[in-house]
Design a protein around this motif. Structure first.
Motif, PDB file in Angstrom:
ATOM      1  N   MET A 101     -12.102  -0.542   3.269  1.00 32.26           N
ATOM      2  CA  MET A 101     -11.216  -1.647   2.926  1.00 32.26           C
ATOM      3  C   MET A 101     -10.144  -1.191   1.942  1.00 32.26           C
ATOM      4  SD  MET A 101     -10.689  -4.809   3.450  1.00 32.26           S
ATOM      5  CE  MET A 101     -10.037  -6.260   2.790  1.00 32.26           C
ATOM      6  N   MET A 102     -10.510  -0.427   0.937  1.00 36.87           N
ATOM      7  CA  MET A 102      -9.564   0.038  -0.064  1.00 36.87           C
ATOM      8  C   MET A 102      -8.536   0.996   0.541  1.00 36.87           C
ATOM      9  SD  MET A 102      -8.752  -0.398  -3.080  1.00 36.87           S
ATOM     10  CE  MET A 102      -8.355   0.187  -4.673  1.00 36.87           C
ATOM     11  N   LYS A 103      -8.977   1.839   1.481  1.00 36.04           N
ATOM     12  CA  LYS A 103      -8.058   2.771   2.131  1.00 36.04           C
ATOM     13  C   LYS A 103      -7.000   2.007   2.930  1.00 36.04           C
ATOM     14  CE  LYS A 103     -11.056   6.764   2.669  1.00 36.04           C
ATOM     15  NZ  LYS A 103     -11.724   7.636   3.640  1.00 36.04           N
ATOM     16  N   ARG A 104      -7.426   0.966   3.603  1.00 30.83           N
ATOM     17  CA  ARG A 104      -6.494   0.161   4.384  1.00 30.83           C
ATOM     18  C   ARG A 104      -5.464  -0.505   3.461  1.00 30.83           C
ATOM     19  NH1 ARG A 104      -8.756  -3.663   8.905  1.00 30.83           N
ATOM     20  NH2 ARG A 104      -9.052  -1.625   9.826  1.00 30.83           N
ATOM     21  N   PHE A 105      -5.911  -1.029   2.339  1.00 33.29           N
ATOM     22  CA  PHE A 105      -5.023  -1.663   1.371  1.00 33.29           C
ATOM     23  C   PHE A 105      -3.989  -0.651   0.850  1.00 33.29           C
ATOM     24  CE2 PHE A 105      -4.036  -2.735  -3.067  1.00 33.29           C
ATOM     25  CZ  PHE A 105      -3.405  -3.954  -2.863  1.00 33.29           C
ATOM     26  N   ILE A 106      -4.440   0.529   0.496  1.00 29.05           N
ATOM     27  CA  ILE A 106      -3.542   1.573  -0.007  1.00 29.05           C
ATOM     28  C   ILE A 106      -2.550   1.980   1.086  1.00 29.05           C
ATOM     29  CG2 ILE A 106      -3.435   3.976  -0.798  1.00 29.05           C
ATOM     30  CD1 ILE A 106      -6.066   3.408  -2.314  1.00 29.05           C
ATOM     31  N   LEU A 107      -3.008   2.095   2.314  1.00 32.25           N
ATOM     32  CA  LEU A 107      -2.140   2.451   3.432  1.00 32.25           C
ATOM     33  C   LEU A 107      -1.055   1.390   3.630  1.00 32.25           C
ATOM     34  CD1 LEU A 107      -1.552   4.429   5.701  1.00 32.25           C
ATOM     35  CD2 LEU A 107      -3.144   3.160   7.128  1.00 32.25           C
ATOM     36  N   VAL A 108      -1.443   0.114   3.543  1.00 35.02           N
ATOM     37  CA  VAL A 108      -0.467  -0.976   3.688  1.00 35.02           C
ATOM     38  C   VAL A 108       0.567  -0.914   2.560  1.00 35.02           C
ATOM     39  CG1 VAL A 108      -0.180  -3.484   3.577  1.00 35.02           C
ATOM     40  CG2 VAL A 108      -1.993  -2.498   4.990  1.00 35.02           C
ATOM     41  N   ILE A 109       0.128  -0.665   1.347  1.00 35.83           N
ATOM     42  CA  ILE A 109       1.047  -0.556   0.210  1.00 35.83           C
ATOM     43  C   ILE A 109       2.026   0.605   0.428  1.00 35.83           C
ATOM     44  CG2 ILE A 109       1.220  -0.042  -2.258  1.00 35.83           C
ATOM     45  CD1 ILE A 109       0.218  -2.849  -1.686  1.00 35.83           C
ATOM     46  N   ILE A 110       1.532   1.747   0.861  1.00 38.32           N
ATOM     47  CA  ILE A 110       2.393   2.911   1.109  1.00 38.32           C
ATOM     48  C   ILE A 110       3.412   2.600   2.204  1.00 38.32           C
ATOM     49  CG2 ILE A 110       2.415   5.277   2.024  1.00 38.32           C
ATOM     50  CD1 ILE A 110      -0.243   5.702   0.492  1.00 38.32           C
ATOM     51  N   MET A 111       2.965   1.925   3.261  1.00 38.29           N
ATOM     52  CA  MET A 111       3.883   1.568   4.344  1.00 38.29           C
ATOM     53  C   MET A 111       4.965   0.599   3.852  1.00 38.29           C
ATOM     54  SD  MET A 111       1.220   1.318   7.564  1.00 38.29           S
ATOM     55  CE  MET A 111       2.292   0.252   8.471  1.00 38.29           C
TER      56      MET A 111
END
Length: 123
Positions: free
Chosen positions: A1-11
């Motif tokens: 879940m945290m990886k997905r959140f970080i990925l969305v922020i980076i995008m």
């Protein structure tokens, strides 16, 4: 879940970063001051190689390509004129355009040396 959140922020950051560097304001309306050419420049060559004529609707700008048509609006009275860039200048930090006397007279009073204007590129 945290990886997905970080990925969305980076995008999101990447998308906004690219957007902020896009050149979407090149034709936006800008404001500055305009002055006009003295009669002593009549008959002299402009930077474009044209012979200057104070009775034509032309202007000088430091960076716009020669032949660019620019709509200039006097911010005090709303009057507008379209000029063609055919020279370089003005070389004064507070002004962005030098207009021919004919163009300046169309939107302002030549008793005043400068007027506040907005300007934008037109086709």
């Amino acid at each position: 879940m945290m990886k997905r959140f970080i990925l969305v922020i980076i995008m999101m950051i990447s998308t906004f970063g690219v957007y902020s560097f896009s050149n979407n304001t090149i034709n936006a309306k800008k404001t500055s001051y305009a002055s006009f050419y003295h009669d002593k420049f009549n008959g002299r060559k402009t930077a474009s190689g044209e012979i200057f004529d104070n009775s034509k609707f032309t202007a000088a700008n430091r960076t716009l390509p020669f032949g660019t048509n620019v709509k200039i609006t006097n911010l005090r009275n709303g009057k507008e004129v379209i000029v063609r860039i055919n020279d370089r200048g003005p070389f004064h930090s507070s002004r962005v355009l030098d207009l021919s006397k004919a163009a300046f007279s169309e939107i302002g009073n030549t008793d005043h040396g400068t007027i506040p204007v907005s300007y934008e590129i037109v086709d």
